[in-house]
Design an enzyme around this catalytic site. Structure first.
Site, PDB file in Angstrom:
ATOM      1  N   THR A 108       0.845  -1.068  -0.173  1.00 13.16           N
ATOM      2  CA  THR A 108       0.481  -0.054  -0.054  1.00 13.16           C
ATOM      3  C   THR A 108       0.920   1.007  -0.065  1.00 13.16           C
ATOM      4  O   THR A 108       2.054   1.119   0.195  1.00 13.16           O
ATOM      5  CB  THR A 108      -1.027   0.019   1.457  1.00 13.16           C
ATOM      6  N   GLU A 109       0.406   2.404  -0.405  1.00  9.50           N
ATOM      7  CA  GLU A 109       1.677   4.100  -0.413  1.00  9.50           C
ATOM      8  C   GLU A 109       1.472   3.839   1.416  1.00  9.50           C
ATOM      9  O   GLU A 109       1.064   3.310   2.174  1.00  9.50           O
ATOM     10  CB  GLU A 109       0.422   4.285  -0.514  1.00  9.50           C
ATOM     11  N   LEU A 110       2.609   4.575   1.350  1.00  8.45           N
ATOM     12  CA  LEU A 110       3.362   4.859   2.629  1.00  8.45           C
ATOM     13  C   LEU A 110       3.065   6.012   3.380  1.00  8.45           C
ATOM     14  O   LEU A 110       2.828   6.825   1.941  1.00  8.45           O
ATOM     15  CB  LEU A 110       5.138   4.713   2.228  1.00  8.45           C
ATOM     16  N   PHE A 111       2.165   5.912   3.927  1.00 10.90           N
ATOM     17  CA  PHE A 111       2.534   7.593   5.247  1.00 10.90           C
ATOM     18  C   PHE A 111       3.965   8.337   5.960  1.00 10.90           C
ATOM     19  O   PHE A 111       3.588   6.934   6.308  1.00 10.90           O
ATOM     20  CB  PHE A 111       1.476   7.349   5.893  1.00 10.90           C
ATOM     21  N   LYS A 158     -10.581   5.606  13.851  1.00 11.46           N
ATOM     22  CA  LYS A 158     -10.406   6.161  15.269  1.00 11.46           C
ATOM     23  C   LYS A 158      -8.561   6.517  14.441  1.00 11.46           C
ATOM     24  O   LYS A 158      -8.578   6.903  13.146  1.00 11.46           O
ATOM     25  CB  LYS A 158     -10.569   4.997  16.733  1.00 11.46           C
ATOM     26  N   ASP A 175      -6.506   0.868   7.353  1.00  8.44           N
ATOM     27  CA  ASP A 175      -6.883  -0.813   7.935  1.00  8.44           C
ATOM     28  C   ASP A 175      -8.507  -0.919   8.331  1.00  8.44           C
ATOM     29  O   ASP A 175      -9.483  -1.180   9.162  1.00  8.44           O
ATOM     30  CB  ASP A 175      -7.070  -0.612   9.777  1.00  8.44           C
TER      31      ASP A 175
END
EC number: 2.7.11.1
Length: 557
Positions: A108-111, A158, A175
């Site tokens: 997935t893309e990285l934050f 959350k 998530d």
């Protein structure tokens, strides 16, 4: 040629920090761990095609197979990530199953700044303008989820599940493991994080507006730096307060009346609560955005059918491939002996069984998971070049080869004729892996004495014994020639009786004993040589078959 040289050049890790490379040689995984949960570890990765950093999510297959809930969450997350494309939903690139390392991998893309909770705790002095911008992006993502037909409820909104790139304030929802597609007017199951769960969630009668309540709690956390209901010591206390309509103590710490009013709108009873679309019209909020990417065609994770077996199996499927179509195991007919290969992987004995059937190629790999179960992977390449993999645990106490084979045939939608064939593969593997394994189907005709180390000695001793008897008979004929009298039974019997009456001298007895010892030595030497010749022949045969097979399999990999 130039392209293939480039591809082969990057197969080897470019530096010590690189631990793994994906099957397409596009993504690499670094040592650095950027997140860790109960069943999933997130590593920093890199996309060598687009030149961007990515998040490499990795889950151990054996952990999944022993926890149906975790397996269902993984399937849900992969399924939804692949189907959802929106600027405020975490971006999905690819997923695949690594048979060798027994992991499920999701790119997935990285934050770079982590979760919104981590980011907010790190940067405590943030203008309300930024908080409003984050809020609008979260609501935009929720609006997208809730506008699907049928609506998708996240159920675990959350700050821990919202991610941010701090360099330009980009926020996305992630998530999706607890998300559900709301196929009825109201969902029923109780699931989520207690501090953020709406009252109707506890009543098991809710809809997408439950996410709005959780979003309100996120807003509260962002402005107070506290988890809602942190004054409670356990989930039971939280439930008591929520069901009684008591708001979290941290709400009283909100000093800005506009912020307080906005949060309270989100926490209203479900019948009065505004939708994400309606909240976006509130003057309190602001806007932001981003672009997407397209996935690579890697083998796909496939949802299993319902049933007990489906809860402990994991499947993947690759598209038809012309190179797969030409793959050959160098096996001539359907009724051939399977190829059995034994190896030792870090102290763990591994068995692999290969066999062909009417243009389809089956490879079954197995190793002991613990004293009660065996971890198995079945790989099937059909005549059209399509590759299917199924990972599952075989429990020695309750499972049989036939029952598991029947379940697998149903999951993979194969013909019933394959039930016996796959059952034979399973029992052949277990015979070679587990001492004294009692087979469910007849496999004696399929087990070759020299095909694996675990059964090699037992079968080899049997073969050697027969060979020894043959050699012994030959040696007796060659080294103990009969006299003319011995050729006649009557004369021979008379001679033996006469000899029995004569007292033999000690020298003669010793001479006979030495002759017997010499003959036994000769027999033993030939017996050992026969065993060695047989072993070398089998090794040479297996090596040749494996070399041809591996060459073809590399094209598939």
């Amino acid at each position: 040629m130039e392209g293939s040289e480039d591809a082969s050049a990057i197969v080897e890790p470019p530096d010590p920090e690189v631990l793994e490379i994906d099957p397409t040689c596009r993504y690499i995984r670094y040592k650095e761990v950027i997140g860790k949960g109960a069943s999933k570890t997130v590593f920093k990765g890199f996309d060598e095609v687009d030149g961007i950093e990515v998040a490499w999510n990795q889950v151990r297959i054996d952990d999944l197979l022993q926890s149906p809930d975790c397996l269902e969450r993984l399937y849900s997350e992969v399924r939804l990530l692949k189907s959802l494309k929106h600027k405020n939903i975490i971006r999905f690139y690819n997923s695949w199953i690594d048979d060798k390392n027994k992991t499920v991998n999701i790119i997935t893309e990285l934050f770079t700044s982590g979760s919104l909770r981590q980011y907010r705790k790190k940067h405590r002095k943030v203008n309300m303008k930024a908080v409003k911008c984050w809020a609008r992006q979260i609501l935009t993502g929720l609006k997208y989820l809730h506008s699907q037909d049928p609506p998708i409820i996240h159920r675990d909104i959350k700050c821990d599940n919202i991610f941010i790139n701090g360099n330009h304030g980009e926020v996305k929802i992630g998530d999706l493991g607890l998300a559900t597609v709301m196929e009825q007017a109201n969902a029923k199951s109780v699931i989520g994080t207690p501090e953020f769960m709406a009252p109707e969630l506890y009543d098991e009668n809710y809809n997408e507006l439950a996410d709005i309540y959780s979003f309100g709690m996120c807003m509260l956390e962002m402005v107070t730096f506290e988890y809602p209901y942190c004054e409670c010591r356990n989930s039971a206390q939280i439930y008591k307060k929520v069901s009684s309509g008591i708001k979290p103590a941290s709400l009283s710490k909100v000093k800005d009346p506009e912020v307080m009013k906005f949060i309270e709108k989100c926490l209203l009873p479900a019948s009065e609560r505004l939708s994400a679309e309606e909240l976006l019209l509130d003057s309190f909020l602001n806007v932001n955005g981003l672009v997407m990417n397209n996935p690579l065609p890697l083998p796909d994770i496939v949802m299993p059918k319902e049933g007990s077996f489906g809860e402990r199996c994991l499947m993947s499927e690759g598209p038809p491939n012309a190179r797969n179509r030409t793959m050959s195991m160098n096996l001539d007919e359907d009724n051939n002996l399977p190829i059995v290969i034994s190896s030792n992987n870090s102290g763990t004995n591994c068995i692999e069984v290969r066999r062909a059937k009417r243009g389809n190629f089956f490879v079954l790999k197995g190793e002991e998971n613990d004293e009660n179960s065996v971890s198995l992977i079945l790989r099937i390449v059909d005549e059209n070049g399509r590759v299917r993999n199924i990972h599952f645990l075989f429990f020695q106490e309750g499972d049989t080869a036939s029952n598991v084979s029947s379940e697998m045939v149903e999951q993979l939608e194969l013909t019933d004729k394959n039930v016996k064939f796959i059952a034979e593969l399973i029992d052949v593997l277990l015979v070679n892996l587990i001492p004294n394994w009692k087979t469910d189907v007849a496999v004696d005709h399929l087990i070759h004495p020299q095909q694996n180390q675990s059964s090699k000695d037992n079968h080899q001793n049997g073969a050697s014994s027969q060979a020894g008897e043959s050699i012994s008979h030959s040696l007796s004929s060659d080294y103990c020639p009969r006299s003319d009298d011995e050729a006649n039974p009557t004369v021979a019997a008379t001679t033996e009786d006469q000899e029995a009456e004569k007292p033999g001298s000690l020298e003669e007895e010793e001479e006979d004993e030495r002759l017997k010892e010499e003959l036994e030595k000769i027999e033993e030497r030939f017996r050992e040589e026969m065993k060695e010749i047989t072993r070398k022949r089998e090794e040479a045969t297996m090596e040749t078959k494996n070399r041809f097979f591996e060459k073809k399999m590399q094209q598939v990999e």
